[in-house]
Design an enzyme around this catalytic site. Structure first.
Site, PDB file in Angstrom:
ATOM      1  N   LYS A   1     -44.617  12.643 -94.070  1.00 54.76           N
ATOM      2  CA  LYS A   1     -45.825  11.823 -93.922  1.00 54.76           C
ATOM      3  C   LYS A   1     -45.674  10.778 -92.808  1.00 54.76           C
ATOM      4  O   LYS A   1     -46.531  10.684 -91.933  1.00 54.76           O
ATOM      5  CB  LYS A   1     -46.035  11.111 -95.254  1.00 54.76           C
ATOM      6  CG  LYS A   1     -47.443  10.835 -95.619  1.00 54.76           C
ATOM      7  CD  LYS A   1     -47.589  10.391 -97.080  1.00 54.76           C
ATOM      8  CE  LYS A   1     -46.357   9.840 -97.722  1.00 54.76           C
ATOM      9  NZ  LYS A   1     -46.444   8.409 -98.046  1.00 54.76           N
TER      10      LYS A   1
ATOM     11  N   ARG B   1     -40.488   7.896-108.262  1.00 57.49           N
ATOM     12  CA  ARG B   1     -41.623   7.945-107.325  1.00 57.49           C
ATOM     13  C   ARG B   1     -42.276   9.327-107.309  1.00 57.49           C
ATOM     14  O   ARG B   1     -43.498   9.444-107.242  1.00 57.49           O
ATOM     15  CB  ARG B   1     -41.183   7.549-105.906  1.00 57.49           C
ATOM     16  CG  ARG B   1     -40.795   6.089-105.798  1.00 57.49           C
ATOM     17  CD  ARG B   1     -41.059   5.506-104.418  1.00 57.49           C
ATOM     18  NE  ARG B   1     -40.441   6.234-103.323  1.00 57.49           N
ATOM     19  CZ  ARG B   1     -39.208   6.016-102.900  1.00 57.49           C
ATOM     20  NH1 ARG B   1     -38.447   5.107-103.472  1.00 57.49           N
ATOM     21  NH2 ARG B   1     -38.715   6.701-101.900  1.00 57.49           N
TER      22      ARG B   1
ATOM     23  N   ARG C   1     -53.345   5.348-103.647  1.00 49.82           N
ATOM     24  CA  ARG C   1     -52.384   6.003-104.539  1.00 49.82           C
ATOM     25  C   ARG C   1     -52.958   6.171-105.934  1.00 49.82           C
ATOM     26  O   ARG C   1     -52.326   6.788-106.772  1.00 49.82           O
ATOM     27  CB  ARG C   1     -51.122   5.166-104.625  1.00 49.82           C
ATOM     28  CG  ARG C   1     -49.982   5.661-103.722  1.00 49.82           C
ATOM     29  CD  ARG C   1     -48.882   4.668-103.907  1.00 49.82           C
ATOM     30  NE  ARG C   1     -47.561   5.054-103.625  1.00 49.82           N
ATOM     31  CZ  ARG C   1     -46.943   4.875-102.463  1.00 49.82           C
ATOM     32  NH1 ARG C   1     -47.603   4.468-101.429  1.00 49.82           N
ATOM     33  NH2 ARG C   1     -45.678   5.134-102.345  1.00 49.82           N
TER      34      ARG C   1
ATOM     35  N   ARG D   1     -32.753  10.758 -95.051  1.00 48.81           N
ATOM     36  CA  ARG D   1     -33.634  10.013 -94.154  1.00 48.81           C
ATOM     37  C   ARG D   1     -33.199   8.564 -93.945  1.00 48.81           C
ATOM     38  O   ARG D   1     -32.576   7.947 -94.808  1.00 48.81           O
ATOM     39  CB  ARG D   1     -35.085  10.099 -94.615  1.00 48.81           C
ATOM     40  CG  ARG D   1     -35.467   9.207 -95.745  1.00 48.81           C
ATOM     41  CD  ARG D   1     -36.959   9.334 -96.003  1.00 48.81           C
ATOM     42  NE  ARG D   1     -37.322   8.592 -97.190  1.00 48.81           N
ATOM     43  CZ  ARG D   1     -38.543   8.531 -97.661  1.00 48.81           C
ATOM     44  NH1 ARG D   1     -39.531   9.175 -97.072  1.00 48.81           N
ATOM     45  NH2 ARG D   1     -38.799   7.817 -98.740  1.00 48.81           N
TER      46      ARG D   1
ATOM     47  N   ARG E   1     -33.286   3.405 -96.716  1.00 46.78           N
ATOM     48  CA  ARG E   1     -34.136   2.494 -97.491  1.00 46.78           C
ATOM     49  C   ARG E   1     -33.483   2.179 -98.832  1.00 46.78           C
ATOM     50  O   ARG E   1     -32.932   3.057 -99.474  1.00 46.78           O
ATOM     51  CB  ARG E   1     -35.496   3.147 -97.746  1.00 46.78           C
ATOM     52  CG  ARG E   1     -36.460   2.926 -96.625  1.00 46.78           C
ATOM     53  CD  ARG E   1     -37.693   3.758 -96.778  1.00 46.78           C
ATOM     54  NE  ARG E   1     -38.226   3.779 -98.142  1.00 46.78           N
ATOM     55  CZ  ARG E   1     -39.409   4.298 -98.460  1.00 46.78           C
ATOM     56  NH1 ARG E   1     -40.166   4.821 -97.522  1.00 46.78           N
ATOM     57  NH2 ARG E   1     -39.830   4.293 -99.681  1.00 46.78           N
TER      58      ARG E   1
HETATM   59  P1  AMP Z   1     -43.853   3.887 -99.648  1.00 46.28           P
HETATM   60  O1  AMP Z   1     -43.086   3.445 -98.452  1.00 46.28           O
HETATM   61  O2  AMP Z   1     -45.234   4.345 -99.324  1.00 46.28           O
HETATM   62  O3  AMP Z   1     -43.088   4.859-100.489  1.00 46.28           O
HETATM   63  O4  AMP Z   1     -44.042   2.571-100.556  1.00 46.28           O
HETATM   64  C1  AMP Z   1     -42.941   1.852-101.076  1.00 46.28           C
HETATM   65  C2  AMP Z   1     -43.354   1.090-102.324  1.00 46.28           C
HETATM   66  O5  AMP Z   1     -44.401   0.142-102.006  1.00 46.28           O
HETATM   67  C3  AMP Z   1     -43.955   1.943-103.436  1.00 46.28           C
HETATM   68  O6  AMP Z   1     -42.949   2.544-104.230  1.00 46.28           O
HETATM   69  C4  AMP Z   1     -44.774   0.908-104.204  1.00 46.28           C
HETATM   70  O7  AMP Z   1     -43.951   0.076-105.001  1.00 46.28           O
HETATM   71  C5  AMP Z   1     -45.357   0.055-103.083  1.00 46.28           C
HETATM   72  N1  AMP Z   1     -46.663   0.591-102.593  1.00 46.28           N
HETATM   73  C6  AMP Z   1     -46.940   1.120-101.377  1.00 46.28           C
HETATM   74  N2  AMP Z   1     -48.218   1.516-101.274  1.00 46.28           N
HETATM   75  C7  AMP Z   1     -48.792   1.234-102.466  1.00 46.28           C
HETATM   76  C8  AMP Z   1     -50.100   1.432-103.002  1.00 46.28           C
HETATM   77  N3  AMP Z   1     -51.086   2.013-102.284  1.00 46.28           N
HETATM   78  N4  AMP Z   1     -50.338   1.013-104.286  1.00 46.28           N
HETATM   79  C9  AMP Z   1     -49.368   0.444-105.012  1.00 46.28           C
HETATM   80  N5  AMP Z   1     -48.114   0.235-104.580  1.00 46.28           N
HETATM   81  C10 AMP Z   1     -47.805   0.621-103.317  1.00 46.28           C
END
Ligand code: AMP
Length: 225
Positions: free
Chosen positions: A18, A174, A94, A131, A163
């Site tokens: 993504k 996740r 989400r 990654r 990360r």
């Molecule tokens: P990501 O990098 O997109 O995997 O986001 C990392 C973390 O940020 C996620 O595991 C959530 O804790 C938070 N997060 C990111 N985007 C959202 C969203 N749209 N709604 C709620 N939490 C989010």
């Protein structure tokens, strides 16, 4: 002729490519790549009030509240670059509540398309283990495709690391959350005729072309290209 700018939502299990595709789509369409995960990680680094709230929730691999996230996204979409050129949304929406909130925020205009980059779970887990990401600009790398010099970002010179929330336990949570909360969004956008699936297997260039084709077909269909 394709008009500059685009309004896209990109879905995909974490690790499905993504982030990589969003950066490329952003270059292709000239629209900003808006990643809620990157925005939240920047907030955590800055130590802002939002960052303090977000830190513990992110470390547990859980989702932040819909209202909080929508307020953050609405503010970002109101900036001139997004108003003028649209956006490539990554990691948002989400939940159905977030999708509803986004649709009302965008009304009367709307998305061009929501695209899901589809990849088998086993392959996703393998990719996540390898990654790496730039702490400053969010550029993506991997152990098999590292930056040119000593884990230093090719584009901004930032430090490239694994990360903190890429531990096996947080990744498992996740993926489960993704299935449970985000997969229904595919139905939500499908019902509105705004959904396309792109096969995520293949090189980044091949996958990019599949997505562009889906978007451009949709835009031609709806008369915006
Ligand atoms: P990501 O990098 O997109 O995997 O986001 C990392 C973390 O940020 C996620 O595991 C959530 O804790 C938070 N997060 C990111 N985007 C959202 C969203 N749209 N709604 C709620 N939490 C989010």
């Amino acid at each position: 002729m394709t008009l500059p700018g685009v309004k896209l939502v990109i879905f995909g299990k974490q690790g499905a490519g993504k982030g990589t595709q969003c950066v490329r789509l952003s270059e292709h369409y000239g629209a900003p790549h808006i990643s809620t995960g990157d925005m939240l990680r920047a907030a955590v680094r800055s130590g802002s009030e939002l960052g303090l709230k977000a830190k513990a929730i992110m470390e547990r691999g859980e989702l932040l509240g819909d209202d909080l996230i929508m307020a953050m996204v609405a503010e970002r979409l109101s900036e001139p670059d997004a108003k003028e050129h649209g956006f490539i949304l990554d990691g948002f929406p989400r939940t159905e509540q977030q999708a509803e909130a986004l649709a009302s925020f965008l009304a009367p205009g709307d998305l061009d398309l929501a695209v899901d980059i589809e990849l088998p779970t086993e392959e996703v887990l393998q990719r996540i283990a390898g990654r790496r990401v730039c702490v400053d600009c969010g550029a993506n790398y991997s152990v098999s495709s590292p930056p040119k010099v000593d884990w230093t970002c090719d584009s901004c010179g930032g430090k490239v690391v694994q990360r903190e929330d890429d531990t096996e336990e947080a990744v498992g949570r996740r993926l489960e959350l993704y299935e449970r909360q985000t997969a229904p969004l595919i139905d939500w956008y499908s019902k509105r005729g705004q959904f396309a699936e792109a096969d995520g297997v293949g090189t980044p260039d091949v996958v990019l072309q599949r997505i562009i084709q889906a978007v451009d077909e949709r835009r031609q269909h709806s008369g915006t290209a």
